[in-house]
Design a protein around this motif. Structure first.
Motif, short mmCIF file in Angstrom:
data_model
loop_
_atom_site.label_atom_id
_atom_site.label_comp_id
_atom_site.label_asym_id
_atom_site.label_seq_id
_atom_site.Cartn_x
_atom_site.Cartn_y
_atom_site.Cartn_z
N LEU A 117 0.84 -1.19 0.00
CA LEU A 117 0.00 0.00 0.00
C LEU A 117 0.88 1.25 0.00
O LEU A 117 1.83 1.33 0.78
N VAL A 118 0.52 2.22 -0.85
CA VAL A 118 1.27 3.47 -0.93
C VAL A 118 0.29 4.63 -0.88
O VAL A 118 -0.53 4.80 -1.80
N GLU A 119 0.39 5.45 0.17
CA GLU A 119 -0.48 6.61 0.31
C GLU A 119 0.12 7.83 -0.38
O GLU A 119 1.34 7.95 -0.51
N SER A 120 -0.76 8.74 -0.78
CA SER A 120 -0.35 10.02 -1.35
C SER A 120 -1.46 11.03 -1.11
O SER A 120 -2.57 10.66 -0.73
N GLY A 121 -1.14 12.31 -1.36
CA GLY A 121 -2.16 13.35 -1.27
C GLY A 121 -2.12 14.19 -0.02
O GLY A 121 -2.88 15.15 0.10
N GLY A 122 -1.24 13.85 0.91
CA GLY A 122 -1.14 14.66 2.12
C GLY A 122 -0.50 16.01 1.81
O GLY A 122 0.00 16.25 0.71
N GLY A 123 -0.54 16.89 2.80
CA GLY A 123 0.07 18.20 2.63
C GLY A 123 -0.39 19.18 3.69
O GLY A 123 -0.96 18.78 4.71
N VAL B 111 -0.63 14.95 7.05
CA VAL B 111 -1.64 15.98 6.83
C VAL B 111 -1.47 17.02 7.94
O VAL B 111 -1.50 16.68 9.12
N THR B 112 -1.30 18.28 7.53
CA THR B 112 -1.15 19.37 8.49
C THR B 112 -2.19 20.44 8.20
O THR B 112 -2.26 20.93 7.06
N VAL B 113 -2.98 20.77 9.21
CA VAL B 113 -4.03 21.77 9.06
C VAL B 113 -3.67 22.96 9.92
O VAL B 113 -3.56 22.84 11.15
N SER B 114 -3.49 24.10 9.29
CA SER B 114 -3.11 25.31 10.03
C SER B 114 -4.35 26.09 10.45
O SER B 114 -5.36 26.09 9.74
N SER B 115 -4.24 26.74 11.58
CA SER B 115 -5.38 27.51 12.10
C SER B 115 -5.37 28.94 11.60
O SER B 115 -4.41 29.40 11.00
N THR C 99 -7.42 1.26 -5.83
CA THR C 99 -7.17 2.48 -5.05
C THR C 99 -8.33 2.75 -4.09
O THR C 99 -9.50 2.57 -4.45
N VAL C 100 -7.97 3.19 -2.89
CA VAL C 100 -8.95 3.65 -1.92
C VAL C 100 -8.66 5.14 -1.64
O VAL C 100 -7.50 5.55 -1.66
N TYR C 101 -9.71 5.89 -1.41
CA TYR C 101 -9.60 7.33 -1.24
C TYR C 101 -10.17 7.75 0.12
O TYR C 101 -11.03 7.09 0.68
N LEU C 102 -9.68 8.89 0.58
CA LEU C 102 -10.27 9.54 1.74
C LEU C 102 -10.41 11.03 1.40
O LEU C 102 -9.42 11.75 1.36
N GLN C 103 -11.65 11.45 1.12
CA GLN C 103 -11.93 12.85 0.87
C GLN C 103 -12.16 13.53 2.21
O GLN C 103 -13.06 13.12 2.96
N MET C 104 -11.37 14.54 2.49
CA MET C 104 -11.45 15.22 3.78
C MET C 104 -11.85 16.68 3.56
O MET C 104 -11.11 17.44 2.94
#
Length: 125
Positions: free
Chosen positions: A4-10, A121-125, A78-83
């Motif tokens: 398994l290889v994840e991508s799409g973080g940021g 995944v980093t979410v800034s305030s 492929t499996v996805y996670l829409q956030m």
């Protein structure tokens, strides 16, 4: 065996969206229940969402319900996670996982047989 290889973080601002992808190797992807988990430094890995082999059944942690959507494309392995509506507390390393046994709840780390390397995944305030 499956890899398994994840991508799409940021990095994204609070209220924004990201879509994570998890690409799987192997011809038996459609036989696995798939899940997403997340983990912060020094904390236990926690369940986020799971999807059945067909994609017809999903289940979410209360903390993400209504904001995240898990889906899969068996033709693309492929499996996805829409956030959506991301919050600073969603900041974590996100992992996808595959469970070869269909007869359980699929919300515990020990239930999964294979894991990806994770994507930040980093979410800034």
């Amino acid at each position: 065996q499956v890899q398994l290889v994840e991508s799409g973080g940021g990095l994204v601002e609070a209220g924004g969206s990201l879509r994570l992808s998890c690409a799987a190797s192997g011809r038996t992807f459609s036989s696995y229940v798939m899940g997403w988990f997340r983990q912060a430094p020094g904390k236990e890995r926690e369940f986020v969402a799971t999807v059945s082999w067909s994609g017809g059944t999903t289940f979410y942690a209360d903390s993400v319900k209504g904001r995240f959507t898990i889906s899969r494309d068996n033709a693309k392995n492929t499996v996805y996670l829409q956030m959506n509506s991301l919050k600073p507390e969603d900041t974590d390393v996100y992992y996808c996982a595959a469970d070869s046994y269909s007869g359980r709840r699929h919300i515990e780390v020990y239930e999964y047989d294979y894991w990806g390397q994770g994507t930040q995944v980093t979410v800034s305030s």
